[in-house]
Design a protein around this motif. Structure first.
Motif, PDB file in Angstrom:
ATOM      1  N   ILE A 196      -3.470   1.752  -4.233  1.00  0.00           N
ATOM      2  CA  ILE A 196      -3.860   3.132  -3.948  1.00  0.00           C
ATOM      3  C   ILE A 196      -5.268   3.109  -3.387  1.00  0.00           C
ATOM      4  N   ASP A 211       0.822  -1.214   0.000  1.00  0.00           N
ATOM      5  CA  ASP A 211       0.000   0.000   0.000  1.00  0.00           C
ATOM      6  C   ASP A 211       0.855   1.262   0.000  1.00  0.00           C
ATOM      7  N   ILE A 212       0.450   2.231  -0.799  1.00  0.00           N
ATOM      8  CA  ILE A 212       0.956   3.589  -0.608  1.00  0.00           C
ATOM      9  C   ILE A 212       0.154   4.174   0.555  1.00  0.00           C
ATOM     10  N   ALA A 271       5.503   5.362  -5.107  1.00  0.00           N
ATOM     11  CA  ALA A 271       5.375   4.077  -5.789  1.00  0.00           C
ATOM     12  C   ALA A 271       6.734   3.556  -6.241  1.00  0.00           C
ATOM     13  N   VAL A 316      -3.332   7.136 -10.446  1.00  0.00           N
ATOM     14  CA  VAL A 316      -3.304   5.770 -10.990  1.00  0.00           C
ATOM     15  C   VAL A 316      -2.637   5.777 -12.358  1.00  0.00           C
ATOM     16  N   VAL A 320      -0.848  -0.938 -10.724  1.00  0.00           N
ATOM     17  CA  VAL A 320      -1.644  -0.389  -9.624  1.00  0.00           C
ATOM     18  C   VAL A 320      -2.840  -1.277  -9.319  1.00  0.00           C
ATOM     19  N   VAL A 347      -0.310  10.284  -2.149  1.00  0.00           N
ATOM     20  CA  VAL A 347      -1.335  10.406  -3.192  1.00  0.00           C
ATOM     21  C   VAL A 347      -2.139  11.681  -2.998  1.00  0.00           C
ATOM     22  N   ALA A 355      -8.881   5.293  -4.677  1.00  0.00           N
ATOM     23  CA  ALA A 355      -8.333   5.634  -5.995  1.00  0.00           C
ATOM     24  C   ALA A 355      -9.329   6.333  -6.899  1.00  0.00           C
ATOM     25  N   ALA A 377      -6.119  -0.661  -7.630  1.00  0.00           N
ATOM     26  CA  ALA A 377      -6.883   0.538  -7.282  1.00  0.00           C
ATOM     27  C   ALA A 377      -8.076   0.183  -6.402  1.00  0.00           C
ATOM     28  N   ALA A 382       2.878  10.846  -5.442  1.00  0.00           N
ATOM     29  CA  ALA A 382       2.396   9.463  -5.535  1.00  0.00           C
ATOM     30  C   ALA A 382       3.355   8.611  -6.349  1.00  0.00           C
TER      31      ALA A 382
END
Length: 270
Positions: free
Chosen positions: A116, A85-86, A102, A126, A136, A91, A119, A138, A98
């Motif tokens: 994300i 996970d970010i 990543a 994204v 990604v 983000v 998202a 999402a 972001a």
């Protein structure tokens, strides 16, 4: 048999009926067990803050901490895809932030893909992370706020008792936006039996869900602690899990204390 999972292989399963299975794990040992069991994705989630470290909110988790957790999980996994996970912050700050986050997760934690959260509010992030060459996962879904905007209760949407067409239409639109932005997978939280099938059928990428998911999705993901019943809060209860590791651990520690204090051999002594 060892089988290295790939994103194209998961994408091909969408129409093949072979359900994708993921486990959320935060440490080497749990990740290694999940990988040996044959899960497709091991997700290092920012829920580590609440579920493992006792934080009040996942918002407290930092990027540096997610890199540390991601590294531990990565070391335990040979075949599954590793998603990290970010955390909250990069983000929300900017698309450039972001992408930087990543890249760090891909380089330093060797994540196969990044997740994300929320998202649907950041499709540009994204798209930018995907352009940087990092797949990604999402996250989207029904929240109490989205249910309220459509004049229904959150609980009704989860049971399918009341899901207005407008809410389903919005979720389908969000999913299509994320697919167009380049998302490799969708994490549809609290999908329910009405919106879930609609979103799954509206996009060409796999739709996976945790809480509130069901057989109408392309895959399921479950927190390792939930599946194993290992959280301390389950003590004294009959948890809805595949095992009750917390109770077994308590019993083991109780027996250890009794043996040690009685002068008996302690299991594990050499």
């Amino acid at each position: 048999m060892n089988r290295k999972i790939t994103l194209p292989a998961l994408a091909a399963r969408k129409h093949g009926g072979d359900i994708i299975v993921g486990v959320v794990a935060y440490d080497y040992q749990t990740a290694a067990i999940a990988d040996r069991a044959g899960v497709d994705i091991v997700s290092a989630g920012d829920s580590v803050g609440v579920n493992l470290w006792g934080h009040d909110s996942p918002l407290e988790v930092t990027l540096e901490e997610m890199i540390l957790v991601g590294r531990a999980v990565r070391r335990g996994v040979t075949n599954a895809l590793v998603s990290v996970d970010i955390p909250f912050g990069p983000v929300q700050e900017s698309t450039a932030s972001a992408v930087r986050a990543a890249i760090r997760l891909a380089k330093e934690a060797r994540a196969d893909l990044v997740k994300i959260d929320g998202a649907a509010s950041f499709p540009e992030a994204v798209a930018a992370v995907t352009r940087a060459g990092i797949p990604v996962w999402a996250q989207m879904g029904i929240t109490p706020q989205t249910a309220l905007r459509h004049g229904v209760s959150y609980e009704e949407t989860l049971t399918g008792a009341s899901v207005p067409p407008s809410l389903t239409d919005d979720l389908v639109a969000e999913a299509r936006v994320l697919e167009k932005a380049g998302a490799a997978l969708l994490d549809f939280q609290n999908s329910g039996p009405v919106a879930g099938p609609a979103v799954t059928g509206a996009v060409g990428i796999p739709v996976i869900g945790g809480a509130g998911g069901g057989p109408w999705l392309d895959g399921r993901v479950r927190l390792a602690q939930t599946a194993a019943g290992s959280a301390a809060k389950t003590l004294g209860t009959a948890p809805d899990s595949y095992a009750h590791v917390a109770q077994a651990t308590l019993d083991a520690f109780t027996a250890l204390i009794a043996d040690a204090r009685a002068g008996r051999r302690v299991k594990g002594d050499r």
